[in-house]
Write an enzyme that holds these catalytic residues in place. Structure first.
Site, PDB file in Angstrom:
ATOM      1  N   VAL A  11       0.838  -1.200   0.000  1.00 14.09           N
ATOM      2  CA  VAL A  11       0.000   0.000   0.000  1.00 14.09           C
ATOM      3  C   VAL A  11       0.876   1.255   0.000  1.00 14.09           C
ATOM      4  CG1 VAL A  11      -1.696   1.299   1.344  1.00 14.09           C
ATOM      5  CG2 VAL A  11      -1.955  -1.169   1.083  1.00 14.09           C
ATOM      6  N   ASP A  30      10.815   3.774   5.710  1.00 13.33           N
ATOM      7  CA  ASP A  30      10.717   2.408   6.234  1.00 13.33           C
ATOM      8  C   ASP A  30      11.889   2.183   7.182  1.00 13.33           C
ATOM      9  OD1 ASP A  30       8.931  -0.192   5.180  1.00 13.33           O
ATOM     10  OD2 ASP A  30      10.770  -0.698   6.275  1.00 13.33           O
ATOM     11  N   LEU A 151      -6.790  -1.398  -3.158  1.00 16.50           N
ATOM     12  CA  LEU A 151      -6.082  -2.044  -4.271  1.00 16.50           C
ATOM     13  C   LEU A 151      -5.828  -3.521  -3.990  1.00 16.50           C
ATOM     14  CD1 LEU A 151      -2.884  -2.407  -3.271  1.00 16.50           C
ATOM     15  CD2 LEU A 151      -2.789   0.004  -3.823  1.00 16.50           C
ATOM     16  N   ARG A 152      -5.686  -4.281  -5.062  1.00 24.49           N
ATOM     17  CA  ARG A 152      -5.396  -5.716  -4.958  1.00 24.49           C
ATOM     18  C   ARG A 152      -3.953  -5.978  -5.325  1.00 24.49           C
ATOM     19  NH1 ARG A 152      -9.397  -7.159  -9.571  1.00 24.49           N
ATOM     20  NH2 ARG A 152      -8.560  -5.118 -10.100  1.00 24.49           N
ATOM     21  N   GLY A 257      -6.968 -16.617  -0.019  1.00 25.06           N
ATOM     22  CA  GLY A 257      -5.788 -16.499   0.831  1.00 25.06           C
ATOM     23  C   GLY A 257      -5.310 -15.060   0.800  1.00 25.06           C
ATOM     24  N   CYS A 260      -4.913 -10.185   3.339  1.00 23.70           N
ATOM     25  CA  CYS A 260      -6.024  -9.284   3.695  1.00 23.70           C
ATOM     26  C   CYS A 260      -7.332 -10.009   4.013  1.00 23.70           C
ATOM     27  CB  CYS A 260      -6.246  -8.301   2.570  1.00 23.70           C
ATOM     28  SG  CYS A 260      -4.766  -7.354   2.234  1.00 23.70           S
TER      29      CYS A 260
END
Ligand code: UGA
Length: 432
Positions: A11, A30, A151-152, A257, A260
């Protein structure tokens, strides 16, 4: 606009790269130094089509940068998106450790009148605690908004450029934070839904749970079809063509699976329980999903006459869906474990996910093949678990010659049963 993104996962990276492509100044933070070094070189820490290209463009135009220094990234930002993981802990609660710690860091460094946008999936009502944290670590006027992501994996970049809707949850609907977020999203299509914070949080859980419900419904229908001799694939095409229902997420298979759907269904059940609602419907969705893999393996075992010791099983597809190397909650891992426990030898192939499976405790117990044909060699059964396009275009006659016994178990219904049987295969699919 200066934007900071906390968390370089799917994301965070996609959101950052998309806003950078619209000439905003985006800094992605990060804590993982290796990840940040990799990203600075324009390489990705995971496989996601089109993302590397977008990130390279962002780096080239200097609109996108990566750092481990939260303070520096957040300092001048007008909006900070928090995109850290919110996994489920062992007791079923959502683990918000990363979210709280990111929020503390952000609150310490953020300028007055800036906006903190939560993209991580968070339990309903968590904003009370989030506001307390912000107040404790900052004297500035900082507003929290909730902007869930839809989003996927595998199609993340296209989804991010073409969202169906943009949900903005905010405490005060007239707040300047709404204008700021709307301004940042102005080049993206999709309905705008501006609502209170809790509604925004609820939309995310309800949407993912509904998608899971559709899949489990399709899988439940597939079980009935198997018993009555109908063809679930045809049945669900017939159902999904009704515009009120829609065909997406109605494909029967080995179940959902990923990082998410399984997590959010369980979290939603627990969140509901806490506030006194027994979400029995979702419990059943989860149960059907777990049953689906077991039923598929059981049917294969029966095709193999219940004699499994020393049988060779070829597994095609390890990622939880095509287009990704993500193996979190992947049906393949459960299926492989069941075959290994039954005494079979397993050889697996996947175009991108082998390194990730190799790192798990299953890695040393299975063989990995260089392609689908090498996996099929001497196999007693070829099991299709992930519907990568290349598996739908295999030279089946070549596969048949390579296999010990010509049995295909198609867990994603990618083949036409008549055609496969006409080639001399024994063929088992889901819902037939
Ligand atoms: C899902 C949602 O679709 C996204 O909208 C959401 O943003 C994301 O979770 C998230 O919360 O981050 P994703 O997990 O990437 O996205 O993938 P899906 O395409 O939804 O598929 C999930 C699982 O369901 C996969 O294992 C897939 O094989 C399975 N599936 C999907 C089926 O078994 N049948 C179907 O008809 C569709």
């Amino acid at each position: 606009m200066r934007v900071a993104i906390i968390g370089a996962g799917y994301v965070g990276l996609v959101t950052g790269a998309v806003f950078a492509s619209f000439n905003n100044k985006v800094s992605v933070v990060d804590l993982n130094e290796d990840k940040v070094s990799l990203l600075r070189e324009g390489s990705l820490p995971f496989f996601e089509p089109k993302l590397e290209h977008l990130i390279k463009n962002g780096l080239k135009s200097k609109s996108l940068s990566f750092t481990t220094d939260c303070k520096q990234a957040v300092n001048k930002a007008k909006i900070v998106f928090i995109c850290v993981g919110t996994p489920n802990s062992k007791n079923g609660e959502v683990d918000l450790t990363q979210l709280y710690s990111a929020l503390r860091e952000v609150a310490r460094s953020l300028r007055n009148n800036s906006v903190i946008a939560i993209k991580s999936t968070v339990p309903i009502g968590v904003e009370t605690k989030l506001k307390t944290i912000v107040k404790r670590y900052s004297q500035n006027n900082l507003e929290i908004v909730v902007v869930p992501e839809f989003l996927r994996e595998g199609t993340a970049v296209d989804d991010a450029f073409h969202p169906d809707r943009i949900v903005i949850g905010v405490e005060n609907l007239r707040s300047k934070a709404v204008d700021l977020v709307l301004d940042l999203y102005k080049r993206l299509p999709g309905e705008r839904i501006i609502c209170d914070l809790r509604s925004a949080q609820l939309i995310k859980y309800a949407a993912n749970s509904f998608l899971a419900t559709k899949i489990s419904f399709a899988n439940a229908v597939s079980r009935i079809a198997e018993k009555v001799g109908a063809d679930a694939k045809k049945v669900l095409i017939g159902v999904g063509l009704d515009k009120r229902i829609g065909s997406s997420h109605l494909n029967p298979g080995v179940g959902y699976g990923g990082s998410c759907l399984p997590k959010d269904v369980v979290a939603f059940i627990n969140i509901s329980k806490k506030i006194g609602y027994d979400f029995g419907l979702l419990k059943e969705v989860d149960r059907v999903n777990q049953e689906q893999v077991k039923n598929f393996v059981k049917r294969i075992i029966s095709k193999l006459n219940n004699k499994l010791d020393g049988k060779r099983i070829a597994i095609l597809g390890l990622s939880f869906k095509p287009g990704t190397d993500d193996i979190r909650e992947a049906p393949s891992l459960k299926i492989i474990k069941m075959f290994l426990d039954a005494g079979c030898e397993v050889t697996a192939f996947d175009p991108v996910a082998i390194p990730n499976v190799n790192k798990t405790n299953l890695g040393p117990k299975i063989k990995f093949a260089d392609d689908a044909y090498a996996a099929a060699k001497d196999a007693d059964c070829l099991v299709i678990v992930t519907e990568w396009e290349e598996f739908a275009n295999l030279d089946l006659l070549k596969i048949k010659k390579l296999m010990k016994t010509p049995l295909i178990a198609d867990g994603r219904n990618i083949y036409n049963s008549d055609e496969v049987r006409a080639l001399g295969f024994d063929y088992l699919s889901v819902g037939v």
